[in-house]
Design an enzyme around this catalytic site. Structure first.
Site, PDB file in Angstrom:
ATOM      1  N   ALA A  69      -1.943  -1.043  -0.798  1.00  0.00           N
ATOM      2  CA  ALA A  69      -2.501  -0.503   0.439  1.00  0.00           C
ATOM      3  C   ALA A  69      -1.348  -0.428   1.431  1.00  0.00           C
ATOM      4  O   ALA A  69      -0.362  -1.171   1.308  1.00  0.00           O
ATOM      5  CB  ALA A  69      -3.586  -1.432   0.953  1.00  0.00           C
ATOM      6  N   GLY A 115      -3.513  -2.652  -3.932  1.00  0.00           N
ATOM      7  CA  GLY A 115      -4.476  -1.553  -4.035  1.00  0.00           C
ATOM      8  C   GLY A 115      -4.147  -0.565  -5.149  1.00  0.00           C
ATOM      9  O   GLY A 115      -5.040   0.120  -5.661  1.00  0.00           O
ATOM     10  N   GLU A 118      -5.506  -2.136  -8.157  1.00  0.00           N
ATOM     11  CA  GLU A 118      -6.965  -2.092  -7.999  1.00  0.00           C
ATOM     12  C   GLU A 118      -7.505  -0.690  -8.305  1.00  0.00           C
ATOM     13  O   GLU A 118      -8.561  -0.545  -8.904  1.00  0.00           O
ATOM     14  CB  GLU A 118      -7.356  -2.549  -6.589  1.00  0.00           C
ATOM     15  CG  GLU A 118      -7.136  -4.064  -6.419  1.00  0.00           C
ATOM     16  CD  GLU A 118      -7.308  -4.537  -4.989  1.00  0.00           C
ATOM     17  OE1 GLU A 118      -6.590  -4.009  -4.102  1.00  0.00           O
ATOM     18  OE2 GLU A 118      -8.141  -5.426  -4.752  1.00  0.00           O
ATOM     19  N   GLU A 138      -1.143  -9.900  -2.878  1.00  0.00           N
ATOM     20  CA  GLU A 138      -1.696 -10.029  -1.517  1.00  0.00           C
ATOM     21  C   GLU A 138      -1.507 -11.406  -0.896  1.00  0.00           C
ATOM     22  O   GLU A 138      -1.281 -11.517   0.308  1.00  0.00           O
ATOM     23  CB  GLU A 138      -3.191  -9.673  -1.523  1.00  0.00           C
ATOM     24  CG  GLU A 138      -3.475  -8.181  -1.607  1.00  0.00           C
ATOM     25  CD  GLU A 138      -3.521  -7.640  -3.026  1.00  0.00           C
ATOM     26  OE1 GLU A 138      -3.081  -8.334  -3.976  1.00  0.00           O
ATOM     27  OE2 GLU A 138      -3.996  -6.506  -3.188  1.00  0.00           O
TER      28      GLU A 138
END
Ligand code: COA
Length: 263
Positions: A69, A115, A118, A138
Protein backbone atom coordinates in the site's frame (compact mmCIF):
# COMPACT_ATOMS: atom_id res chain seq x y z
CA UNK A 1 -16.11 -4.26 -24.53
CA UNK A 2 -16.02 -0.80 -23.02
CA UNK A 3 -12.42 0.24 -22.48
CA UNK A 4 -12.02 2.88 -19.83
CA UNK A 5 -8.73 4.76 -19.81
CA UNK A 6 -6.82 4.65 -16.57
CA UNK A 7 -3.94 6.58 -15.07
CA UNK A 8 -2.32 3.93 -12.90
CA UNK A 9 -3.11 0.66 -14.64
CA UNK A 10 -3.02 -0.78 -18.14
CA UNK A 11 -5.74 -3.10 -19.39
CA UNK A 12 -5.37 -5.34 -22.45
CA UNK A 13 -7.75 -7.88 -23.95
CA UNK A 14 -6.60 -10.79 -26.05
CA UNK A 15 -8.15 -14.12 -26.87
CA UNK A 16 -10.46 -14.34 -23.85
CA UNK A 17 -7.83 -13.01 -21.44
CA UNK A 18 -7.95 -9.58 -19.82
CA UNK A 19 -4.54 -8.59 -18.48
CA UNK A 20 -4.48 -5.86 -15.85
CA UNK A 21 -1.03 -4.34 -15.26
CA UNK A 22 -0.43 -2.08 -12.30
CA UNK A 23 1.62 0.71 -13.80
CA UNK A 24 3.36 3.00 -11.29
CA UNK A 25 6.88 1.64 -11.76
CA UNK A 26 8.57 4.71 -10.23
CA UNK A 27 6.75 3.85 -6.96
CA UNK A 28 7.28 0.11 -7.43
CA UNK A 29 3.56 -0.08 -8.29
CA UNK A 30 2.53 0.82 -4.72
CA UNK A 31 -1.23 0.80 -4.28
CA UNK A 32 -2.56 4.25 -3.59
CA UNK A 33 -6.31 4.74 -3.25
CA UNK A 34 -6.67 5.96 -6.84
CA UNK A 35 -5.04 2.74 -8.08
CA UNK A 36 -7.29 0.61 -5.87
CA UNK A 37 -10.34 2.37 -7.35
CA UNK A 38 -9.07 1.86 -10.89
CA UNK A 39 -8.37 -1.80 -10.19
CA UNK A 40 -11.92 -2.18 -8.86
CA UNK A 41 -13.31 -0.73 -12.11
CA UNK A 42 -11.07 -2.87 -14.30
CA UNK A 43 -11.91 -6.11 -12.47
CA UNK A 44 -15.61 -5.18 -12.56
CA UNK A 45 -15.43 -4.60 -16.32
CA UNK A 46 -13.58 -7.89 -16.83
CA UNK A 47 -16.24 -9.75 -14.83
CA UNK A 48 -19.06 -8.12 -16.82
CA UNK A 49 -17.44 -8.82 -20.19
CA UNK A 50 -18.73 -12.10 -21.64
CA UNK A 51 -15.55 -12.44 -23.78
CA UNK A 52 -13.24 -12.34 -20.75
CA UNK A 53 -12.74 -15.89 -19.49
CA UNK A 54 -9.66 -15.30 -17.33
CA UNK A 55 -8.11 -12.20 -15.76
CA UNK A 56 -4.34 -11.96 -15.23
CA UNK A 57 -3.04 -9.31 -12.83
CA UNK A 58 0.61 -8.32 -12.89
CA UNK A 59 2.94 -5.36 -12.29
CA UNK A 60 4.80 -3.24 -14.82
CA UNK A 61 8.59 -3.25 -15.00
CA UNK A 62 10.96 -5.98 -13.95
CA UNK A 63 11.31 -5.12 -10.30
CA UNK A 64 7.92 -5.13 -8.62
CA UNK A 65 4.50 -6.69 -8.73
CA UNK A 66 3.33 -4.26 -6.02
CA UNK A 67 5.60 -3.03 -3.17
CA UNK A 68 2.64 -2.51 -0.85
CA UNK A 69 0.00 0.00 0.00
CA UNK A 70 1.24 3.53 -0.63
CA UNK A 71 2.84 4.41 2.71
CA UNK A 72 2.94 8.14 1.90
CA UNK A 73 -0.84 8.20 1.73
CA UNK A 74 -1.67 6.84 5.19
CA UNK A 75 1.30 8.01 7.29
CA UNK A 76 -0.80 10.62 9.16
CA UNK A 77 -4.09 8.72 9.40
CA UNK A 78 -6.16 8.55 12.62
CA UNK A 79 -7.62 5.36 14.13
CA UNK A 80 -10.94 5.76 12.32
CA UNK A 81 -9.26 6.67 9.02
CA UNK A 82 -7.06 3.58 9.36
CA UNK A 83 -10.07 1.36 9.95
CA UNK A 84 -11.90 2.93 7.01
CA UNK A 85 -8.85 2.44 4.75
CA UNK A 86 -8.80 -1.30 5.47
CA UNK A 87 -12.59 -1.72 5.20
CA UNK A 88 -12.81 0.23 1.95
CA UNK A 89 -9.83 -1.55 0.39
CA UNK A 90 -11.08 -5.01 1.34
CA UNK A 91 -14.55 -4.32 -0.06
CA UNK A 92 -13.40 -2.59 -3.26
CA UNK A 93 -10.49 -4.78 -4.22
CA UNK A 94 -9.32 -7.69 -2.11
CA UNK A 95 -12.63 -9.38 -1.23
CA UNK A 96 -14.01 -8.22 -4.56
CA UNK A 97 -11.29 -10.07 -6.47
CA UNK A 98 -11.47 -13.18 -4.27
CA UNK A 99 -15.21 -13.47 -4.97
CA UNK A 100 -15.16 -12.82 -8.71
CA UNK A 101 -16.64 -15.64 -10.75
CA UNK A 102 -14.05 -15.03 -13.49
CA UNK A 103 -10.80 -16.80 -12.58
CA UNK A 104 -8.00 -14.42 -11.57
CA UNK A 105 -4.32 -15.44 -11.84
CA UNK A 106 -1.70 -13.23 -10.17
CA UNK A 107 1.57 -13.21 -12.15
CA UNK A 108 4.00 -12.01 -9.47
CA UNK A 109 6.87 -10.43 -11.41
CA UNK A 110 8.96 -9.01 -8.54
CA UNK A 111 8.39 -7.59 -5.06
CA UNK A 112 4.95 -8.48 -3.69
CA UNK A 113 4.96 -6.86 -0.28
CA UNK A 114 2.17 -5.85 2.06
CA UNK A 115 -0.87 -4.93 -0.01
CA UNK A 116 0.91 -6.40 -3.04
CA UNK A 117 1.10 -9.86 -1.53
CA UNK A 118 -2.44 -9.36 -0.23
CA UNK A 119 -3.61 -8.64 -3.78
CA UNK A 120 -1.77 -11.71 -5.09
CA UNK A 121 -3.35 -13.79 -2.30
CA UNK A 122 -6.83 -12.47 -3.15
CA UNK A 123 -6.35 -13.81 -6.70
CA UNK A 124 -7.54 -17.39 -7.22
CA UNK A 125 -3.97 -18.62 -7.59
CA UNK A 126 -0.47 -17.26 -8.08
CA UNK A 127 2.61 -17.89 -10.20
CA UNK A 128 5.92 -16.06 -9.76
CA UNK A 129 9.08 -15.13 -11.61
CA UNK A 130 12.31 -16.32 -10.03
CA UNK A 131 13.29 -12.79 -8.93
CA UNK A 132 10.06 -12.35 -6.92
CA UNK A 133 10.19 -11.60 -3.20
CA UNK A 134 7.15 -11.81 -0.98
CA UNK A 135 6.33 -10.69 2.52
CA UNK A 136 3.98 -8.84 4.84
CA UNK A 137 6.36 -6.28 6.43
CA UNK A 138 3.63 -4.14 8.06
CA UNK A 139 4.75 -4.68 11.68
CA UNK A 140 8.06 -3.03 10.74
CA UNK A 141 5.95 0.12 10.18
CA UNK A 142 3.96 -0.28 13.39
CA UNK A 143 0.82 -1.55 11.68
CA UNK A 144 -0.55 -4.96 10.63
CA UNK A 145 -1.70 -6.28 7.27
CA UNK A 146 -5.14 -4.72 6.70
CA UNK A 147 -6.16 -6.01 3.28
CA UNK A 148 -6.88 -9.59 4.32
CA UNK A 149 -3.27 -10.70 4.89
CA UNK A 150 -3.73 -11.99 8.44
CA UNK A 151 -6.45 -14.31 7.11
CA UNK A 152 -5.31 -15.36 3.64
CA UNK A 153 -1.63 -15.97 4.45
CA UNK A 154 -2.38 -18.62 7.13
CA UNK A 155 -5.00 -20.17 4.82
CA UNK A 156 -2.37 -20.57 2.12
CA UNK A 157 0.81 -21.44 4.02
CA UNK A 158 -0.39 -22.57 7.47
CA UNK A 159 -0.62 -20.67 10.74
CA UNK A 160 2.94 -21.16 11.99
CA UNK A 161 4.60 -19.98 8.78
CA UNK A 162 2.21 -17.02 8.57
CA UNK A 163 2.91 -16.08 12.19
CA UNK A 164 6.65 -16.15 11.53
CA UNK A 165 6.47 -14.19 8.26
CA UNK A 166 4.22 -11.51 9.74
CA UNK A 167 6.09 -11.22 13.08
CA UNK A 168 9.55 -11.05 11.50
CA UNK A 169 8.37 -8.76 8.67
CA UNK A 170 10.65 -10.97 6.57
CA UNK A 171 10.68 -11.67 2.86
CA UNK A 172 10.75 -15.05 1.17
CA UNK A 173 12.01 -15.66 -2.32
CA UNK A 174 10.04 -17.28 -5.11
CA UNK A 175 11.44 -20.76 -4.46
CA UNK A 176 10.50 -20.66 -0.80
CA UNK A 177 7.05 -19.36 -1.79
CA UNK A 178 6.74 -22.39 -4.07
CA UNK A 179 7.77 -24.71 -1.25
CA UNK A 180 5.20 -23.04 1.03
CA UNK A 181 2.42 -23.44 -1.56
CA UNK A 182 2.03 -19.68 -1.80
CA UNK A 183 2.68 -19.81 -5.55
CA UNK A 184 2.00 -22.70 -7.92
CA UNK A 185 4.95 -22.27 -10.31
CA UNK A 186 8.21 -20.31 -10.56
CA UNK A 187 9.62 -19.31 -13.96
CA UNK A 188 12.26 -17.00 -15.41
CA UNK A 189 10.73 -13.54 -15.75
CA UNK A 190 10.36 -13.69 -19.53
CA UNK A 191 8.31 -16.89 -19.23
CA UNK A 192 5.94 -15.57 -16.57
CA UNK A 193 3.17 -14.07 -18.72
CA UNK A 194 3.40 -16.86 -21.32
CA UNK A 195 2.89 -19.36 -18.47
CA UNK A 196 -0.07 -17.37 -17.10
CA UNK A 197 -1.56 -17.34 -20.60
CA UNK A 198 -0.98 -21.07 -21.03
CA UNK A 199 -2.76 -21.78 -17.74
CA UNK A 200 -5.55 -19.40 -18.78
CA UNK A 201 -5.87 -21.36 -22.04
CA UNK A 202 -6.34 -24.60 -20.11
CA UNK A 203 -8.99 -22.97 -17.92
CA UNK A 204 -10.85 -21.53 -20.91
CA UNK A 205 -11.47 -24.95 -22.41
CA UNK A 206 -13.80 -25.72 -19.52
CA UNK A 207 -17.27 -24.55 -18.57
CA UNK A 208 -17.13 -20.99 -17.22
CA UNK A 209 -20.39 -21.61 -15.36
CA UNK A 210 -18.98 -24.67 -13.61
CA UNK A 211 -15.74 -22.80 -12.84
CA UNK A 212 -17.75 -19.96 -11.25
CA UNK A 213 -19.63 -22.53 -9.15
CA UNK A 214 -16.35 -24.17 -8.11
CA UNK A 215 -14.85 -20.83 -7.04
CA UNK A 216 -17.96 -20.13 -4.96
CA UNK A 217 -17.88 -23.55 -3.28
CA UNK A 218 -14.13 -23.38 -2.57
CA UNK A 219 -14.48 -19.88 -1.11
CA UNK A 220 -17.43 -20.96 1.04
CA UNK A 221 -15.17 -23.18 3.12
CA UNK A 222 -13.18 -20.11 4.17
CA UNK A 223 -16.14 -17.88 5.01
CA UNK A 224 -17.43 -17.38 8.52
CA UNK A 225 -20.80 -18.99 9.11
CA UNK A 226 -20.78 -20.92 5.85
CA UNK A 227 -20.55 -24.67 5.47
CA UNK A 228 -18.36 -25.44 2.46
CA UNK A 229 -19.77 -28.95 2.02
CA UNK A 230 -23.34 -27.63 1.94
CA UNK A 231 -22.32 -24.86 -0.47
CA UNK A 232 -20.75 -27.54 -2.68
CA UNK A 233 -23.94 -29.66 -2.69
CA UNK A 234 -26.04 -26.68 -3.67
CA UNK A 235 -23.60 -25.46 -6.36
CA UNK A 236 -23.24 -29.04 -7.69
CA UNK A 237 -27.04 -29.33 -8.01
CA UNK A 238 -27.32 -25.99 -9.84
CA UNK A 239 -24.86 -27.17 -12.51
CA UNK A 240 -27.42 -29.76 -13.62
CA UNK A 241 -29.71 -26.94 -14.77
CA UNK A 242 -27.11 -25.32 -17.05
CA UNK A 243 -26.67 -25.48 -20.81
CA UNK A 244 -22.93 -26.05 -20.20
CA UNK A 245 -23.73 -29.27 -18.33
CA UNK A 246 -25.94 -30.47 -21.19
CA UNK A 247 -23.18 -29.70 -23.67
CA UNK A 248 -20.35 -31.14 -21.57
CA UNK A 249 -22.07 -34.46 -20.95
CA UNK A 250 -23.42 -34.74 -24.54
CA UNK A 251 -19.99 -34.01 -25.98
CA UNK A 252 -18.45 -36.71 -23.80
CA UNK A 253 -21.06 -39.26 -24.86
CA UNK A 254 -20.64 -38.28 -28.52
CA UNK A 255 -16.82 -38.48 -28.19
CA UNK A 256 -16.27 -34.91 -29.32
CA UNK A 257 -14.85 -31.74 -27.75
CA UNK A 258 -17.44 -29.62 -25.93
CA UNK A 259 -18.37 -26.20 -27.20
CA UNK A 260 -19.63 -24.58 -24.01
CA UNK A 261 -22.24 -21.83 -24.41
CA UNK A 262 -21.16 -20.38 -21.04
CA UNK A 263 -24.60 -20.44 -19.42
N1 COA B 1 4.63 3.05 -0.66
C1 COA B 1 5.03 4.21 -1.21
N2 COA B 1 6.13 4.31 -1.96
C2 COA B 1 6.85 3.21 -2.14
C3 COA B 1 6.50 1.97 -1.59
C4 COA B 1 5.32 1.92 -0.81
N3 COA B 1 4.89 0.78 -0.26
N4 COA B 1 7.44 1.06 -1.91
C5 COA B 1 8.36 1.71 -2.67
N5 COA B 1 8.00 3.01 -2.80
C6 COA B 1 8.72 4.06 -3.54
C7 COA B 1 9.92 4.56 -2.77
O1 COA B 1 9.54 5.51 -1.82
C8 COA B 1 10.75 5.13 -3.91
O2 COA B 1 10.19 6.39 -4.27
P1 COA B 1 11.16 7.68 -4.51
O3 COA B 1 12.06 7.27 -5.65
O4 COA B 1 10.20 8.77 -4.85
O5 COA B 1 11.90 7.88 -3.23
C9 COA B 1 10.48 4.19 -5.06
O6 COA B 1 9.25 3.53 -4.75
C10 COA B 1 11.55 3.12 -5.25
O7 COA B 1 11.71 2.44 -4.03
P2 COA B 1 13.13 2.26 -3.27
O8 COA B 1 12.84 2.03 -1.82
O9 COA B 1 14.03 3.37 -3.63
O10 COA B 1 13.64 0.91 -3.95
P3 COA B 1 14.67 -0.15 -3.34
O11 COA B 1 15.04 -1.06 -4.45
O12 COA B 1 15.74 0.54 -2.59
O13 COA B 1 13.80 -0.99 -2.25
C11 COA B 1 11.84 -2.16 -1.42
C12 COA B 1 12.72 -1.81 -2.65
C13 COA B 1 10.60 -2.87 -1.94
C14 COA B 1 12.64 -3.09 -0.47
C15 COA B 1 11.48 -0.86 -0.68
O14 COA B 1 10.92 0.05 -1.62
C16 COA B 1 10.45 -1.04 0.43
O15 COA B 1 10.80 -1.52 1.50
N6 COA B 1 9.18 -0.63 0.19
C17 COA B 1 8.14 -0.67 1.20
C18 COA B 1 7.65 -2.07 1.39
C19 COA B 1 6.61 -2.10 2.47
O16 COA B 1 6.86 -1.91 3.64
N7 COA B 1 5.37 -2.42 2.04
C20 COA B 1 4.27 -2.57 2.94
C21 COA B 1 3.48 -1.34 2.99
S1 COA B 1 2.15 -1.51 4.16
Amino acid sequence: MKSTSYENILVAHDNGITTITINRPSKLNALNIATIKELHEAFKEGEADAKTKVIIVTGSGEKAFVAGADISEFADFSVSQGEHLAAQGQAMLFDFVAHLSTPVIAAVNGFALGGGLELAMAAHFRIASDNAKMGLPEVSLGVIPGYGGTQRLPQLVGKGRAMELIMTAGMIDAHQALEFGLVNYVTPQEDLLPLAEKLAGKIMRNSSVAIAAAIEAINAGYEDGENGFEAEISAFGKCFGTADFQEGTQAFLEKRKPNFPGK
